[in-house]
Design a protein around this motif. Structure first.
Motif, PDB file in Angstrom:
ATOM      1  N   PRO A   1      -0.458   2.160  -1.566  1.00 44.94           N
ATOM      2  CA  PRO A   1      -1.795   2.117  -0.985  1.00 44.94           C
ATOM      3  C   PRO A   1      -2.006   3.165   0.104  1.00 44.94           C
ATOM      4  CG  PRO A   1      -0.929  -0.095  -1.232  1.00 44.94           C
ATOM      5  CD  PRO A   1       0.207   0.848  -1.524  1.00 44.94           C
ATOM      6  N   LEU A   2      -3.246   3.352   0.463  1.00 47.73           N
ATOM      7  CA  LEU A   2      -3.648   4.383   1.413  1.00 47.73           C
ATOM      8  C   LEU A   2      -2.877   4.303   2.719  1.00 47.73           C
ATOM      9  CD1 LEU A   2      -5.656   6.662   2.203  1.00 47.73           C
ATOM     10  CD2 LEU A   2      -7.212   4.849   2.988  1.00 47.73           C
ATOM     11  N   ASP A   3      -2.318   5.431   3.106  1.00 49.50           N
ATOM     12  CA  ASP A   3      -1.656   5.591   4.399  1.00 49.50           C
ATOM     13  C   ASP A   3      -2.217   6.863   5.010  1.00 49.50           C
ATOM     14  OD1 ASP A   3      -0.053   6.000   6.591  1.00 49.50           O
ATOM     15  OD2 ASP A   3       1.851   5.851   5.513  1.00 49.50           O
ATOM     16  N   LEU A   4      -3.074   6.712   5.992  1.00 49.74           N
ATOM     17  CA  LEU A   4      -3.754   7.875   6.567  1.00 49.74           C
ATOM     18  C   LEU A   4      -2.774   8.889   7.139  1.00 49.74           C
ATOM     19  CD1 LEU A   4      -6.781   6.160   8.377  1.00 49.74           C
ATOM     20  CD2 LEU A   4      -6.723   7.229   6.107  1.00 49.74           C
ATOM     21  N   ALA A   5      -1.605   8.444   7.521  1.00 49.66           N
ATOM     22  CA  ALA A   5      -0.609   9.356   8.081  1.00 49.66           C
ATOM     23  C   ALA A   5      -0.080  10.342   7.044  1.00 49.66           C
ATOM     24  CB  ALA A   5       0.555   8.567   8.684  1.00 49.66           C
ATOM     25  N   GLU A   6      -0.298  10.053   5.764  1.00 46.27           N
ATOM     26  CA  GLU A   6       0.174  10.930   4.707  1.00 46.27           C
ATOM     27  C   GLU A   6      -0.838  12.007   4.333  1.00 46.27           C
ATOM     28  OE1 GLU A   6       1.505   8.840   1.298  1.00 46.27           O
ATOM     29  OE2 GLU A   6       3.094   7.758   2.343  1.00 46.27           O
ATOM     30  N   LEU A   7      -2.042  11.931   4.884  1.00 49.51           N
ATOM     31  CA  LEU A   7      -3.081  12.898   4.530  1.00 49.51           C
ATOM     32  C   LEU A   7      -2.954  14.164   5.360  1.00 49.51           C
ATOM     33  CD1 LEU A   7      -6.230  10.595   4.202  1.00 49.51           C
ATOM     34  CD2 LEU A   7      -4.481  11.137   2.487  1.00 49.51           C
TER      35      LEU A   7
ATOM     36  N   ARG B   1      -6.460  17.695   1.125  1.00 48.40           N
ATOM     37  CA  ARG B   1      -5.825  18.648   0.228  1.00 48.40           C
ATOM     38  C   ARG B   1      -5.716  18.050  -1.179  1.00 48.40           C
ATOM     39  NH1 ARG B   1      -4.787  24.112   0.979  1.00 48.40           N
ATOM     40  NH2 ARG B   1      -4.147  24.548   3.134  1.00 48.40           N
ATOM     41  N   ALA B   2      -5.545  18.930  -2.160  1.00 53.56           N
ATOM     42  CA  ALA B   2      -5.529  18.505  -3.559  1.00 53.56           C
ATOM     43  C   ALA B   2      -4.448  17.470  -3.849  1.00 53.56           C
ATOM     44  CB  ALA B   2      -5.341  19.719  -4.465  1.00 53.56           C
ATOM     45  N   GLY B   3      -3.346  17.523  -3.136  1.00 48.36           N
ATOM     46  CA  GLY B   3      -2.250  16.597  -3.397  1.00 48.36           C
ATOM     47  C   GLY B   3      -2.269  15.340  -2.559  1.00 48.36           C
ATOM     48  N   ASP B   4      -3.233  15.179  -1.676  1.00 47.89           N
ATOM     49  CA  ASP B   4      -3.277  13.999  -0.814  1.00 47.89           C
ATOM     50  C   ASP B   4      -3.523  12.724  -1.629  1.00 47.89           C
ATOM     51  OD1 ASP B   4      -2.858  15.588   1.369  1.00 47.89           O
ATOM     52  OD2 ASP B   4      -4.870  15.390   2.198  1.00 47.89           O
ATOM     53  N   PRO B   5      -2.759  11.664  -1.377  1.00 52.42           N
ATOM     54  CA  PRO B   5      -2.921  10.421  -2.139  1.00 52.42           C
ATOM     55  C   PRO B   5      -4.069   9.570  -1.598  1.00 52.42           C
ATOM     56  CG  PRO B   5      -1.090  10.212  -0.603  1.00 52.42           C
ATOM     57  CD  PRO B   5      -1.601  11.611  -0.461  1.00 52.42           C
ATOM     58  N   ILE B   6      -5.066   9.330  -2.448  1.00 54.69           N
ATOM     59  CA  ILE B   6      -6.235   8.555  -2.018  1.00 54.69           C
ATOM     60  C   ILE B   6      -6.594   7.511  -3.067  1.00 54.69           C
ATOM     61  CG2 ILE B   6      -7.187  10.411  -0.598  1.00 54.69           C
ATOM     62  CD1 ILE B   6      -9.185  10.938  -2.922  1.00 54.69           C
ATOM     63  N   PRO B   7      -7.236   6.406  -2.648  1.00 54.84           N
ATOM     64  CA  PRO B   7      -7.702   5.395  -3.595  1.00 54.84           C
ATOM     65  C   PRO B   7      -9.088   5.761  -4.121  1.00 54.84           C
ATOM     66  CG  PRO B   7      -8.164   4.674  -1.379  1.00 54.84           C
ATOM     67  CD  PRO B   7      -7.472   6.006  -1.249  1.00 54.84           C
ATOM     68  N   ALA B   8      -9.553   5.033  -5.111  1.00 55.55           N
ATOM     69  CA  ALA B   8     -10.949   5.156  -5.538  1.00 55.55           C
ATOM     70  C   ALA B   8     -11.833   4.543  -4.451  1.00 55.55           C
ATOM     71  CB  ALA B   8     -11.158   4.457  -6.871  1.00 55.55           C
ATOM     72  N   TYR B   9     -12.968   5.158  -4.186  1.00 57.31           N
ATOM     73  CA  TYR B   9     -13.891   4.659  -3.164  1.00 57.31           C
ATOM     74  C   TYR B   9     -15.284   5.174  -3.477  1.00 57.31           C
ATOM     75  CZ  TYR B   9     -13.906   9.388  -1.242  1.00 57.31           C
ATOM     76  OH  TYR B   9     -14.069  10.746  -1.098  1.00 57.31           O
ATOM     77  N   ARG B  10     -16.267   4.678  -2.758  1.00 57.21           N
ATOM     78  CA  ARG B  10     -17.631   5.180  -2.895  1.00 57.21           C
ATOM     79  C   ARG B  10     -18.227   5.396  -1.512  1.00 57.21           C
ATOM     80  NH1 ARG B  10     -21.337   5.616  -7.163  1.00 57.21           N
ATOM     81  NH2 ARG B  10     -23.228   6.594  -6.318  1.00 57.21           N
ATOM     82  N   LEU B  11     -18.474   6.643  -1.168  1.00 56.57           N
ATOM     83  CA  LEU B  11     -19.186   7.010   0.045  1.00 56.57           C
ATOM     84  C   LEU B  11     -19.621   8.456  -0.138  1.00 56.57           C
ATOM     85  CD1 LEU B  11     -20.060   6.099   2.921  1.00 56.57           C
ATOM     86  CD2 LEU B  11     -17.987   7.238   3.774  1.00 56.57           C
ATOM     87  N   SER B  12     -20.913   8.696  -0.043  1.00 57.42           N
ATOM     88  CA  SER B  12     -21.459  10.030  -0.254  1.00 57.42           C
ATOM     89  C   SER B  12     -21.802  10.699   1.069  1.00 57.42           C
ATOM     90  CB  SER B  12     -22.721   9.957  -1.126  1.00 57.42           C
ATOM     91  OG  SER B  12     -22.443   9.325  -2.353  1.00 57.42           O
TER      92      SER B  12
END
Length: 247
Positions: A19-25, A119-130
Protein backbone atom coordinates in the motif's frame (compact mmCIF):
# COMPACT_ATOMS: atom_id res chain seq x y z
CA UNK A 1 16.06 16.25 -19.23
CA UNK A 2 12.77 15.93 -17.37
CA UNK A 3 9.62 15.31 -19.42
CA UNK A 4 6.41 16.08 -17.53
CA UNK A 5 3.28 14.21 -18.59
CA UNK A 6 -0.30 14.91 -17.60
CA UNK A 7 -2.04 12.21 -15.56
CA UNK A 8 -5.23 10.56 -16.77
CA UNK A 9 -8.71 10.26 -15.32
CA UNK A 10 -8.64 6.57 -16.23
CA UNK A 11 -6.34 4.32 -14.25
CA UNK A 12 -5.65 0.63 -14.09
CA UNK A 13 -7.21 -0.99 -11.04
CA UNK A 14 -4.64 -3.73 -10.61
CA UNK A 15 -1.58 -3.67 -8.43
CA UNK A 16 0.54 -6.12 -6.51
CA UNK A 17 2.83 -3.86 -4.52
CA UNK A 18 2.50 -2.73 -0.90
CA UNK A 19 0.00 0.00 0.00
CA UNK A 20 0.85 3.66 -0.42
CA UNK A 21 3.89 4.87 1.49
CA UNK A 22 4.51 8.54 0.83
CA UNK A 23 8.12 8.15 1.91
CA UNK A 24 8.73 6.02 -1.18
CA UNK A 25 7.66 8.74 -3.63
CA UNK A 26 10.03 11.08 -5.42
CA UNK A 27 10.30 14.73 -4.36
CA UNK A 28 10.07 14.09 -0.61
CA UNK A 29 9.69 17.79 0.07
CA UNK A 30 6.08 17.41 -1.06
CA UNK A 31 5.25 14.71 1.50
CA UNK A 32 3.43 16.94 3.98
CA UNK A 33 1.04 18.35 1.37
CA UNK A 34 0.53 14.89 -0.13
CA UNK A 35 -0.49 13.55 3.26
CA UNK A 36 -2.92 16.39 3.90
CA UNK A 37 -4.62 15.89 0.54
CA UNK A 38 -4.67 12.09 0.83
CA UNK A 39 -6.34 12.24 4.24
CA UNK A 40 -8.84 14.80 2.96
CA UNK A 41 -9.68 12.58 -0.02
CA UNK A 42 -10.25 9.54 2.21
CA UNK A 43 -12.42 11.59 4.56
CA UNK A 44 -14.43 12.93 1.63
CA UNK A 45 -15.08 9.38 0.41
CA UNK A 46 -17.22 8.74 3.50
CA UNK A 47 -19.85 11.07 1.98
CA UNK A 48 -20.84 9.81 -1.47
CA UNK A 49 -22.91 12.88 -2.34
CA UNK A 50 -20.15 15.30 -1.35
CA UNK A 51 -17.62 13.20 -3.28
CA UNK A 52 -19.73 13.32 -6.42
CA UNK A 53 -20.01 17.09 -6.18
CA UNK A 54 -16.35 17.75 -5.41
CA UNK A 55 -14.95 15.30 -7.96
CA UNK A 56 -17.49 15.81 -10.73
CA UNK A 57 -18.70 12.21 -10.64
CA UNK A 58 -21.97 10.72 -11.81
CA UNK A 59 -24.18 8.27 -9.90
CA UNK A 60 -22.66 5.30 -11.77
CA UNK A 61 -19.11 6.11 -10.63
CA UNK A 62 -19.37 4.86 -7.06
CA UNK A 63 -16.32 2.68 -7.69
CA UNK A 64 -14.18 5.84 -7.97
CA UNK A 65 -15.29 6.90 -4.50
CA UNK A 66 -14.57 3.43 -3.15
CA UNK A 67 -11.01 3.62 -4.51
CA UNK A 68 -10.49 6.89 -2.69
CA UNK A 69 -11.84 5.35 0.51
CA UNK A 70 -9.20 2.60 0.24
CA UNK A 71 -6.36 4.95 -0.72
CA UNK A 72 -4.13 3.97 2.22
CA UNK A 73 -4.76 0.22 2.07
CA UNK A 74 -5.13 -0.75 -1.59
CA UNK A 75 -2.15 -2.19 -3.51
CA UNK A 76 0.05 0.08 -5.58
CA UNK A 77 1.74 -0.20 -8.95
CA UNK A 78 4.30 2.02 -10.71
CA UNK A 79 2.78 5.24 -12.02
CA UNK A 80 3.79 4.38 -15.58
CA UNK A 81 1.45 1.36 -15.39
CA UNK A 82 -1.22 2.98 -13.23
CA UNK A 83 -2.18 5.74 -15.67
CA UNK A 84 -4.00 4.73 -18.86
CA UNK A 85 -5.74 6.46 -21.75
CA UNK A 86 -4.87 8.00 -25.12
CA UNK A 87 -1.55 9.62 -24.21
CA UNK A 88 -0.27 6.56 -22.36
CA UNK A 89 -1.40 4.29 -25.20
CA UNK A 90 0.75 6.37 -27.56
CA UNK A 91 3.67 6.29 -25.12
CA UNK A 92 3.31 2.48 -25.25
CA UNK A 93 5.61 1.83 -22.31
CA UNK A 94 4.91 -1.91 -22.41
CA UNK A 95 7.05 -2.14 -25.56
CA UNK A 96 10.08 -0.43 -24.01
CA UNK A 97 13.27 -2.44 -23.92
CA UNK A 98 15.01 -2.80 -20.57
CA UNK A 99 17.30 0.12 -21.45
CA UNK A 100 14.37 2.26 -22.60
CA UNK A 101 12.45 1.49 -19.43
CA UNK A 102 15.44 2.67 -17.40
CA UNK A 103 15.42 5.91 -19.40
CA UNK A 104 11.71 6.31 -18.72
CA UNK A 105 12.35 6.12 -14.99
CA UNK A 106 15.07 8.76 -15.34
CA UNK A 107 13.31 11.11 -17.75
CA UNK A 108 9.56 10.94 -17.11
CA UNK A 109 7.56 12.75 -14.46
CA UNK A 110 3.76 12.76 -14.21
CA UNK A 111 1.65 15.62 -12.89
CA UNK A 112 -0.90 14.74 -10.22
CA UNK A 113 -3.55 16.68 -8.36
CA UNK A 114 -3.01 14.41 -5.36
CA UNK A 115 0.78 14.01 -5.40
CA UNK A 116 1.87 17.21 -7.17
CA UNK A 117 4.34 15.46 -9.45
CA UNK A 118 5.71 11.94 -9.29
CA UNK A 119 8.24 9.88 -11.21
CA UNK A 120 7.27 7.11 -13.63
CA UNK A 121 8.39 4.39 -11.23
CA UNK A 122 6.72 5.74 -8.09
CA UNK A 123 4.27 3.22 -6.56
CA UNK A 124 0.75 4.66 -6.32
CA UNK A 125 -2.78 3.29 -5.82
CA UNK A 126 -5.78 3.95 -8.05
CA UNK A 127 -7.50 7.20 -7.03
CA UNK A 128 -9.72 9.95 -8.38
CA UNK A 129 -8.79 13.61 -8.05
CA UNK A 130 -8.52 16.04 -10.94
CA UNK A 131 -6.59 19.27 -11.26
CA UNK A 132 -9.80 21.31 -11.27
CA UNK A 133 -11.43 19.48 -8.34
CA UNK A 134 -12.24 21.42 -5.17
CA UNK A 135 -11.94 19.54 -1.90
CA UNK A 136 -14.09 20.82 0.99
CA UNK A 137 -12.06 23.08 3.25
CA UNK A 138 -9.50 23.88 0.56
CA UNK A 139 -9.30 26.51 -2.12
CA UNK A 140 -8.36 25.44 -5.60
CA UNK A 141 -5.72 22.74 -5.87
CA UNK A 142 -3.58 25.28 -7.71
CA UNK A 143 -3.58 27.41 -4.55
CA UNK A 144 -2.47 24.35 -2.56
CA UNK A 145 0.41 23.38 -4.84
CA UNK A 146 1.60 26.57 -6.51
CA UNK A 147 3.91 27.79 -3.75
CA UNK A 148 6.01 24.61 -3.47
CA UNK A 149 5.58 22.52 -6.60
CA UNK A 150 7.54 24.65 -9.13
CA UNK A 151 10.70 24.64 -7.02
CA UNK A 152 10.34 20.91 -6.31
CA UNK A 153 10.16 20.18 -10.04
CA UNK A 154 13.16 22.41 -10.75
CA UNK A 155 15.15 20.60 -8.08
CA UNK A 156 14.17 17.26 -9.60
CA UNK A 157 15.33 18.45 -13.03
CA UNK A 158 18.67 19.41 -11.45
CA UNK A 159 19.41 22.15 -13.96
CA UNK A 160 18.41 20.09 -16.99
CA UNK A 161 15.85 20.88 -19.66
CA UNK A 162 12.18 20.58 -18.62
CA UNK A 163 9.70 19.62 -21.32
CA UNK A 164 6.25 20.31 -19.92
CA UNK A 165 3.54 18.29 -21.68
CA UNK A 166 1.02 18.68 -18.85
CA UNK A 167 -2.44 19.96 -19.70
CA UNK A 168 -3.45 23.44 -18.61
CA UNK A 169 -4.99 22.63 -15.23
CA UNK A 170 -1.87 20.69 -14.22
CA UNK A 171 0.51 23.36 -15.48
CA UNK A 172 -1.35 25.74 -13.16
CA UNK A 173 -0.54 23.54 -10.17
CA UNK A 174 3.16 24.19 -10.74
CA UNK A 175 3.85 26.88 -13.37
CA UNK A 176 7.27 26.69 -15.04
CA UNK A 177 7.94 29.72 -17.21
CA UNK A 178 11.30 28.37 -18.35
CA UNK A 179 10.07 25.01 -19.62
CA UNK A 180 9.60 23.90 -23.22
CA UNK A 181 5.93 23.33 -24.03
CA UNK A 182 4.20 21.61 -26.94
CA UNK A 183 0.98 22.56 -28.73
CA UNK A 184 -0.74 20.09 -31.03
CA UNK A 185 -2.69 21.57 -33.94
CA UNK A 186 -4.69 19.86 -36.67
CA UNK A 187 -4.18 21.49 -40.05
CA UNK A 188 -7.23 21.47 -42.35
CA UNK A 189 -7.11 21.40 -46.18
CA UNK A 190 -7.73 25.15 -46.29
CA UNK A 191 -4.64 25.76 -44.15
CA UNK A 192 -6.52 26.70 -40.98
CA UNK A 193 -5.43 25.11 -37.72
CA UNK A 194 -7.31 24.06 -34.61
CA UNK A 195 -6.87 22.11 -31.40
CA UNK A 196 -8.51 18.67 -31.22
CA UNK A 197 -8.36 16.96 -27.83
CA UNK A 198 -7.83 13.38 -29.01
CA UNK A 199 -4.98 14.28 -31.37
CA UNK A 200 -3.47 16.51 -28.69
CA UNK A 201 -3.13 13.61 -26.25
CA UNK A 202 -2.02 11.11 -28.88
CA UNK A 203 0.73 13.25 -30.35
CA UNK A 204 2.00 14.38 -26.97
CA UNK A 205 2.27 10.69 -26.16
CA UNK A 206 4.28 10.14 -29.35
CA UNK A 207 6.56 13.04 -28.47
CA UNK A 208 7.03 11.72 -24.94
CA UNK A 209 7.93 8.31 -26.34
CA UNK A 210 10.47 9.85 -28.72
CA UNK A 211 12.07 11.87 -25.91
CA UNK A 212 12.15 8.79 -23.67
CA UNK A 213 13.85 6.36 -26.01
CA UNK A 214 16.19 8.71 -27.87
CA UNK A 215 19.90 8.40 -27.25
CA UNK A 216 20.14 12.17 -27.59
CA UNK A 217 20.19 14.48 -24.59
CA UNK A 218 18.32 17.62 -25.72
CA UNK A 219 19.29 20.76 -23.85
CA UNK A 220 17.01 23.24 -25.64
CA UNK A 221 13.93 23.59 -27.83
CA UNK A 222 15.85 22.97 -31.05
CA UNK A 223 17.14 19.69 -29.65
CA UNK A 224 13.58 18.62 -28.78
CA UNK A 225 12.46 19.52 -32.31
CA UNK A 226 15.22 17.39 -33.83
CA UNK A 227 14.19 14.38 -31.75
CA UNK A 228 10.55 14.89 -32.73
CA UNK A 229 11.37 15.15 -36.43
CA UNK A 230 13.56 12.05 -36.31
CA UNK A 231 10.59 10.20 -34.81
CA UNK A 232 8.43 11.23 -37.78
CA UNK A 233 6.50 14.08 -36.19
CA UNK A 234 5.84 17.25 -38.18
CA UNK A 235 6.87 20.17 -36.00
CA UNK A 236 7.46 23.91 -36.06
CA UNK A 237 9.17 26.15 -33.53
CA UNK A 238 6.56 28.77 -32.69
CA UNK A 239 8.49 30.80 -30.10
CA UNK A 240 11.55 30.56 -27.87
CA UNK A 241 9.83 27.91 -25.73
CA UNK A 242 6.91 26.51 -27.76
CA UNK A 243 6.98 23.58 -30.16
CA UNK A 244 3.97 23.09 -32.45
CA UNK A 245 3.14 19.56 -33.56
CA UNK A 246 1.02 19.46 -36.72
CA UNK A 247 -1.35 16.63 -37.55
Amino acid sequence: MLVLLPPSETKSTDGADAPLDLAELSMPGLTATREILANALVELAADAEASQAALGLGPTQADEIERNAKLWVSPTSPALRRYTGVLFDALDAKTFTKAQHSKALQRLGIGSALFGTIRAGDPIPAYRLSGNSKLPGFGTLASVWRTELPDAIRAEADGGLIVDLRSGSYQQLGPLKESVIATVLTEKPDGSRSVVSHFNKHHKGLLARALTITRAEPTDLKGVARVAEKAGLRVEIASERELVILT
